[in-house]
Write a protein that holds these residues in place. Structure first.
Motif, PDB file in Angstrom:
ATOM      1  N   ALA B  93      32.813  20.968  60.854  1.00  0.00           N
ATOM      2  CA  ALA B  93      31.972  21.099  62.032  1.00  0.00           C
ATOM      3  C   ALA B  93      31.076  19.886  62.243  1.00  0.00           C
ATOM      4  CB  ALA B  93      31.118  22.365  61.923  1.00  0.00           C
ATOM      5  N   ASP B  94      30.722  19.164  61.176  1.00  0.00           N
ATOM      6  CA  ASP B  94      29.864  17.990  61.327  1.00  0.00           C
ATOM      7  C   ASP B  94      30.641  16.753  61.740  1.00  0.00           C
ATOM      8  OD1 ASP B  94      27.692  19.410  60.699  1.00  0.00           O
ATOM      9  OD2 ASP B  94      27.443  18.648  58.668  1.00  0.00           O
ATOM     10  N   LEU B  95      31.957  16.840  61.706  1.00  0.00           N
ATOM     11  CA  LEU B  95      32.782  15.680  62.048  1.00  0.00           C
ATOM     12  C   LEU B  95      33.232  15.786  63.510  1.00  0.00           C
ATOM     13  CD1 LEU B  95      32.735  15.534  58.970  1.00  0.00           C
ATOM     14  CD2 LEU B  95      35.135  14.911  59.001  1.00  0.00           C
ATOM     15  N   ASN B 100      37.969  14.611  62.424  1.00  0.00           N
ATOM     16  CA  ASN B 100      38.735  15.735  61.895  1.00  0.00           C
ATOM     17  C   ASN B 100      40.205  15.349  61.772  1.00  0.00           C
ATOM     18  OD1 ASN B 100      37.657  18.670  61.442  1.00  0.00           O
ATOM     19  ND2 ASN B 100      36.322  17.793  63.007  1.00  0.00           N
ATOM     20  N   LEU B 101      40.715  14.670  62.791  1.00  0.00           N
ATOM     21  CA  LEU B 101      42.112  14.249  62.749  1.00  0.00           C
ATOM     22  C   LEU B 101      42.336  13.230  61.629  1.00  0.00           C
ATOM     23  CD1 LEU B 101      42.956  13.910  66.554  1.00  0.00           C
ATOM     24  CD2 LEU B 101      43.409  15.820  65.018  1.00  0.00           C
ATOM     25  N   GLU B 102      41.349  12.348  61.456  1.00  0.00           N
ATOM     26  CA  GLU B 102      41.473  11.318  60.427  1.00  0.00           C
ATOM     27  C   GLU B 102      41.603  11.937  59.024  1.00  0.00           C
ATOM     28  OE1 GLU B 102      41.910   8.157  60.463  1.00  0.00           O
ATOM     29  OE2 GLU B 102      41.602   7.771  58.338  1.00  0.00           O
TER      30      GLU B 102
ATOM     31  N   PHE C 163      29.728   6.174  55.439  1.00  0.00           N
ATOM     32  CA  PHE C 163      30.112   7.575  55.620  1.00  0.00           C
ATOM     33  C   PHE C 163      30.635   7.875  57.023  1.00  0.00           C
ATOM     34  CE2 PHE C 163      27.365   8.297  51.867  1.00  0.00           C
ATOM     35  CZ  PHE C 163      28.343   8.863  51.091  1.00  0.00           C
ATOM     36  N   ASN C 164      30.277   7.022  57.994  1.00  0.00           N
ATOM     37  CA  ASN C 164      30.680   7.323  59.358  1.00  0.00           C
ATOM     38  C   ASN C 164      31.742   6.400  59.918  1.00  0.00           C
ATOM     39  OD1 ASN C 164      28.837   9.589  60.450  1.00  0.00           O
ATOM     40  ND2 ASN C 164      27.481   8.251  59.286  1.00  0.00           N
ATOM     41  N   ARG C 165      31.977   5.262  59.235  1.00  0.00           N
ATOM     42  CA  ARG C 165      32.900   4.305  59.819  1.00  0.00           C
ATOM     43  C   ARG C 165      34.087   3.968  58.912  1.00  0.00           C
ATOM     44  NH1 ARG C 165      31.096   5.744  63.651  1.00  0.00           N
ATOM     45  NH2 ARG C 165      29.837   4.721  65.241  1.00  0.00           N
ATOM     46  N   GLY C 169      34.599   7.525  53.646  1.00  0.00           N
ATOM     47  CA  GLY C 169      33.372   8.241  53.973  1.00  0.00           C
ATOM     48  C   GLY C 169      33.663   9.521  54.750  1.00  0.00           C
ATOM     49  N   THR C 170      34.621   9.447  55.660  1.00  0.00           N
ATOM     50  CA  THR C 170      34.980  10.643  56.424  1.00  0.00           C
ATOM     51  C   THR C 170      35.520  11.732  55.497  1.00  0.00           C
ATOM     52  OG1 THR C 170      35.574   9.160  58.235  1.00  0.00           O
ATOM     53  CG2 THR C 170      36.294  11.440  58.415  1.00  0.00           C
ATOM     54  N   LEU C 171      36.353  11.302  54.549  1.00  0.00           N
ATOM     55  CA  LEU C 171      36.895  12.288  53.609  1.00  0.00           C
ATOM     56  C   LEU C 171      35.780  12.912  52.770  1.00  0.00           C
ATOM     57  CD1 LEU C 171      40.155  10.556  52.313  1.00  0.00           C
ATOM     58  CD2 LEU C 171      39.873  12.224  54.134  1.00  0.00           C
TER      59      LEU C 171
END
Lengths: 247, 237, 610
Positions: B93-95, B100-102, C163-165, C169-171
């Motif tokens: 939910a925070d993404l 989310n797709l990534e 964390f955002n780029r 970080g996304t994981l």
């Protein structure tokens, strides 16, 4: 004679309405089934009734007394017992001790620091366990029981508080079919014997239509049907909720 | 006939001490859509989770594309090409939608359709309009689309789809059915759990009916629609 | 005016370091759900490693900053190694084991650091090019601190980009929200966690290495910083980076100005701030309810039972112990006296953990409060021993009554953190209120009355009082009170739904346990003749936890066996080697990994198998 009157109960989570305007009346001697697909709001309904959750609006009255706003233990003290969907017993105690705890709580003797608990209220606890068919396992640890047996212990615990209203959330979930029917038969017997008012949710339709005196059908937080088992079974809207309408 | 893509035999699963599944057996052929049917609490969700390696304790013979899955953790199963779409959506939910797709992205896989965000946005036009939006600000139907799209980013050859139509508005249910048919046309195999007979009959080739953790009936969708007895016993109220 | 500005700036410099360290802690917690006690050790070793590198290469700006970066990277590698060797096995363990296991690492690292760098404080060289100070409104302010102030937001920005780029970080963010779903999408959680530990520990190491030009590098840095970082993380909301930044700023200012207003109790202010935040905003400033799920307590399925003839065994043991002075020498009697006191201390903690499922990380507060209560009565009022001994449980019980009201509002990790905070408050009062407590020098000359002055006489007195208290605790455990406490632990939901006011029982248990620990503390003060702030410190709390764990949580006799084993081991190992902490740390790690049921649990499991 007891009467639980539920009027226009509403509750939302983050903008999504989980229970939207549910009203019904539950009387002594009733075995009322609440059914509906997953996510219809059955468990939320239960949590609203026993004080675990606070409704956004609406009222729940037991013999004229408002229950909304009271914590679960007060509602329990007024005579509304509850069993849980996922069994929750005191796993570190024996079967008998589980029931004794409820009896001690009922008698307001929990703050005792001296007399051993295991010796108090043992006889009445054994009698209750006998009643639900668990007498022979009274001294086994509750944590090692078979799933169906835990459900029986929960029933004995609920009875130990001498409720006038009993809320049973999926009392037979996880039980074998034969066990399910036996437990429902026992519940129906208790309703007659003690003049209990029981509200239960159930997935097993044999259990519902075999024993319920009345059936409520919930879908997306709203009651869509109410009536005798035969009436509900014949209701086209209920059929569409269970078998799917549009695709 | 060649070996089915997925073969499940003697599947047992437990939650704590509760024995939920008892000897489920089913197969999914290449390019086939199979519906796992049954009432609430019959064990449909647990079956899909158990195949994916997401239950605490399970025992089974599980073969997928010639590989044994029974001892693998979830991430290894996913990397072999099994995509899992949970019923409770569980989007991050925070993404944002794109993030989310990534998370779901895996390298292309021979023998399975390859997906890119652009291709998925074409399949789910709603998502394209909100690619920078966070999951907290999406409707239930949009979340369901995103969950499916996220799993497709892993380029799976088999999709485990848990209750895709549950709790969705009729229009969204129709879109979902269209999407499943599109995926089948792309060559994906699908095992979906479903309570709604009409949804299942709109997308599935075959059905397996389970009740209290056991397999009760299996056959083609057309046979199930004709068999009033089975429907009354295991599906209807 | 200018003075206040400089004070605010120095608060910002403190905040920068605090943020570097606590950001690592909160990142690690967010993903692994483990509160890493050893986080401060990476800060400390980062400082030592940084000191060595800077001594060698730090003559030029490039050498200095290269050394700092190298120290940070080294700590990252060590952190990753700890994840693979220890944490990985603890993800499904109860929080007690996670906290204790990582505390074991703290002890090991302390001794290894002392072995490698020696016990003396080390003064590092100053950063080349940043040695001077600038005048800010006519007040000098160190240039290096200005750089630190800029570094805080810079690191926050870099972390935000990471964390955002980046995919990694996304994981990580995805895994923070839903580990299971992330792995179902093909992400290997183990590798992700190793990477997170690398990052978190590298940040701690960076914070440590950056301290070299500012202050002496000492062996006490680890506990000091980790406790502050706990406060920051809890105040900011566990797992929230921005929360940690905000909380660092607030606490940095609180410290900078607190020292002007109440120089005696700056630490108290910080911990009180945390307690107040937690009561008002239970999940911290920017934390969310789901950030800290109640970690599952170890499923307890074994009923607590007295065992056959427990009463007879207890009486026999008492008789043997009472007869001990007839044969034992002075040294053995002193040892036995301490063992009996520690048994009461451990049993009082066991009431909380074993029955209530409440893991207290600050139980030493009540032990120490009892000891100080007695000592203060003797020193300031000239009270005779019996009166001073009676004051011990009273003061400790009163303290526990107040602290307990706060602590039982929260469960699980937050309870552990709150108890730790209250213990630190009491400790810092004892440490900083020099006029009354003597500070670091403690209070000396706390001797028993003449009639109890003999080693045997005092031993009998201890045995009588402790034995009596233990008996009362035991009665309570098997009485409805103990059962209600266990009911709340086994299933709080069910307990509330059958009329049990769980929080009230927990509060009562907290007071009871505090009172009993206070009595043990009072007895200890007279046994030793002196009290020191160490009696209230974290290691003392951990000793009690180890005793309970050694004995096994699910047995009533466990804490007694644990106290005996622990104290004899301590006496034995200490006499043989200087590396007591190393040994204890390894024992703790082994206990956590190999004997999760403790000695008594292990033996009874062994008996059952045979």
């Amino acid at each position: 004679m007891s009467e639980l009157v539920v009027r226009d109960l509403q509750r939302s989570f983050g903008g999504v309405q989980a229970v939207g305007g549910v009203s019904f009346t539950l009387r002594s001697g009733n075995l009322l089934a609440l059914i509906g697909p997953n996510g219809a709001g059955k468990s939320t309904c239960f949590n609203l009734l026993n004080g675990q959750l606070r409704p956004d609006s609406g009222s729940v009255k037991l013999d004229g007394m408002e229950l909304v706003g009271l914590p679960p233990r007060r509602i329990w003290a007024l005579g509304v017992g509850r069993t849980f969907q996922i069994t929750a017993t005191f796993a570190s105690m024996t079967v008998a001790e589980n029931v004794q705890m409820v009896l001690l709580s009922r008698a307001r003797r929990l703050f005792g620091l001296w007399r051993p608990a295991a010796a108090q209220f043992r006889e009445p606890a054994l009698a209750l366990l006998e009643r639900v068919g668990m007498g022979s396992q009274a001294d086994r640890p509750c944590g090692v029981l078979a799933y169906g047996d835990v459900k029986r212990v929960e029933l004995a615990m609920a009875l130990a508080s001498e409720p006038t209203v009993l809320l049973m959330d999926e009392p037979t979930a996880g039980m074998a079919p034969a066990e399910r029917l036996a437990l429902m038969a026992l519940t129906a017997e208790l309703v007659r014997e003690r003049g209990l008012a029981v509200l239960f949710t159930e997935h097993d339709m044999d259990a519902v239509f075999g024993h319920a005196t009345r059936v409520l059908v919930l879908d997306r937080g709203r009651l869509i049907a109410e009536g005798s088992p035969d009436q509900v079974r014949a209701n086209p809207r209920v059929q569409s909720v269970y078998l799917g309408g549009e695709a | 006939m060649s070996e089915p893509l997925l073969t499940v035999d003697g599947l047992q699963a437990w939650y704590g001490r509760a024995h939920i599944l008892d000897g489920i057996a089913l197969t999914v052929g290449r390019g086939e859509v199979v519906a796992l049917m049954g009432r609430n609490g019959a064990g449909k969700t647990t079956t899909l989770k158990a195949i994916m390696g997401l239950v605490e304790r399970r025992a089974a013979s599980l073969r997928f594309d010639g590989r044994d899955l029974s001892a693998l953790p979830a991430h290894r199963i996913a990397r072999l090409g099994v995509g899992y779409v949970p019923e409770d959506r569980r989007i991050f939910a925070d993404l944002t939608v794109e993030e989310n797709l990534e998370v779901g992205r895996q390298p292309p896989r021979p023998g399975a359709p390859t997906w890119t965000p652009e291709k998925l946005f074409a399949l789910f036009p709603n998502l394209a309009e909100m690619r920078g939006r966070r999951g907290t600000r999406m409707s239930g139907g949009e979340q369901q689309m995103l969950t499916l799209a996220r799993t497709l980013m892993g380029n799976p050859s088999l999709l485990l789809l848990d209750e895709p139509s549950e709790g969705l508005a009729p229009l969204i249910v129709k879109q979902m059915a269209d999407a499943v048919r599109r995926l089948k046309a792309e060559g994906l195999s699908v095992l979906l759990s479903e309570q709604s007979l009409s949804f299942a009959s709109a997308v599935a080739d075959r059905a397996c009916v389970i009740e209290t953790g056991r397999l009760r009936w299996t056959g083609t969708m057309a046979e199930l629609l004709k068999d009033d007895g089975v429907r009354a016993a295991y599906l209807a109220v | 005016m200018s003075f206040l500005l400089v004070q605010a700036l120095s608060g910002l410099a403190t905040a920068a370091t605090l943020f570097l360290v606590s950001s690592g802690l909160t990142i690690v917690f967010g993903v692994t759900r483990i509160v890493n006690f050893a986080h401060g050790s990476f800060y400390m070793v980062g400082a030592y490693a940084g000191w060595s590198l800077i001594e060698r290469f730090g003559g030029t700006p490039a050498g200095f900053w290269g050394s700092v970066a190298a120290a940070a990277l080294m700590m990252g590698v060590l952190g990753a190694a700890m994840e693979i060797g220890l944490l990985r096995r603890l993800y499904r363990s109860p929080e007690l084991f996670q906290l204790l296991g990582t505390f074991g690492v703290v002890l090991v690292v302390q001794d290894l650091t002392a072995w490698a760098w020696g016990p003396e404080d080390l003064l590092g060289r100053r950063a080349p090019g940043l040695k001077g100070s600038v005048d800010i409104l006519d007040q000098p302010f160190p240039l290096y601190d200005l750089v630190l102030i800029g570094l805080g937001p810079l690191v926050l920005g870099l972390l935000w980009l990471l964390f955002n780029r980046t995919r990694w970080g996304t994981l990580v963010r995805a895994a923070t929200q839903d580990r299971e779903m992330t792995s179902a999408l093909g992400v290997d959680p183990a590798r992700l966690f190793t990477g997170v530990l690398f990052l978190g520990c590298a940040l701690a190491g960076l914070g440590g290495a950056l301290q070299v030009p500012r202050e002496a590098v000492t062996l006490h840095m680890d506990m000091a910083i980790v406790v502050e970082a706990f406060v920051v993380v809890v105040v900011g909301g566990m797992g929230s980076l921005t929360g940690a930044f905000l909380a660092s700023l607030l606490i940095g200012q609180l410290q900078a100005f607190g020292i002007l207003v109440f120089p005696q109790i700056t630490l108290v202010i910080v911990f009180l701030f945390m307690a107040v935040v937690l009561v008002l905003r239970p999940h911290g400033l920017l934390g969310r309810a789901d950030e800290a799920p109640p970690t599952a307590p170890a499923a307890v399925t074994v009923p607590l039972s007295a065992g056959p003839h427990a009463g007879a065994w207890a009486l026999a043991l008492l008789a043997v112990l009472a007869a001990a002075p007839l044969v034992a020498g002075d040294y053995a009697l002193i040892l036995l006296t301490e063992v009996v006191i520690l048994a009461l201390f451990a049993a009082s903690l066991h009431l909380l953990i074993g029955l209530g499922g409440l893991v207290s990380f600050g139980h030493a507060a009540w032990f120490g409060l009892g000891a100080y209560g007695s000592a203060l009565l003797v020193k300031h009022l000239g009270a005779p021993m019996p009166l001073a001994l009676a004051g011990a449980p009273l003061l400790a019980g009163l303290g526990a009554l107040v602290a307990g009201w706060f602590c039982v509002r929260r469960s699980g990790l937050y309870f552990a953190m709150l108890t730790l905070a209250f213990a630190q408050i009491v400790w810092s009062i004892a440490f900083q209120w020099y006029a009354v407590t003597g500070g670091d020098n403690g209070i000396l000359g706390v001797w028993p009355s003449a009639w109890a002055a003999g080693k045997a006489a005092y031993y009998w007195l201890t045995l009588g009082l402790s034995g009596g208290a233990l008996w009362l605790l035991r009665r309570a455990a098997f009485a409805p009170f103990g059962y209600a406490l266990r009911a709340g632990r086994d299933s709080g939901l069910r307990a509330e739904s059958v009329g049990i006011d769980v929080r009230r029982f927990q509060w009562m248990a907290f007071v009871l346990a505090g009172t009993a620990a206070g009595l043990a503390g009072g007895l200890y003060a007279f046994a030793k003749g002196s009290v020191f702030p160490t009696l209230l410190a974290v290691p003392q709390s951990v000793d009690a936890l180890v005793m309970v764990l050694m004995g096994g949580i699910q047995t009533v006799a466990g804490p007694l066996a644990g106290a005996v084993a622990f104290h004899l081991l301590e006496a034995k190992v200490m006499s043989m080697t200087d590396w007591w902490r190393l040994a204890l740390g390894l024992i703790i790690v082994a206990l956590v990994l190999v004997f999760p049921k403790g000695i008594v649990g292990f033996l009874s499991g062994f008996r059952r198998r045979r």
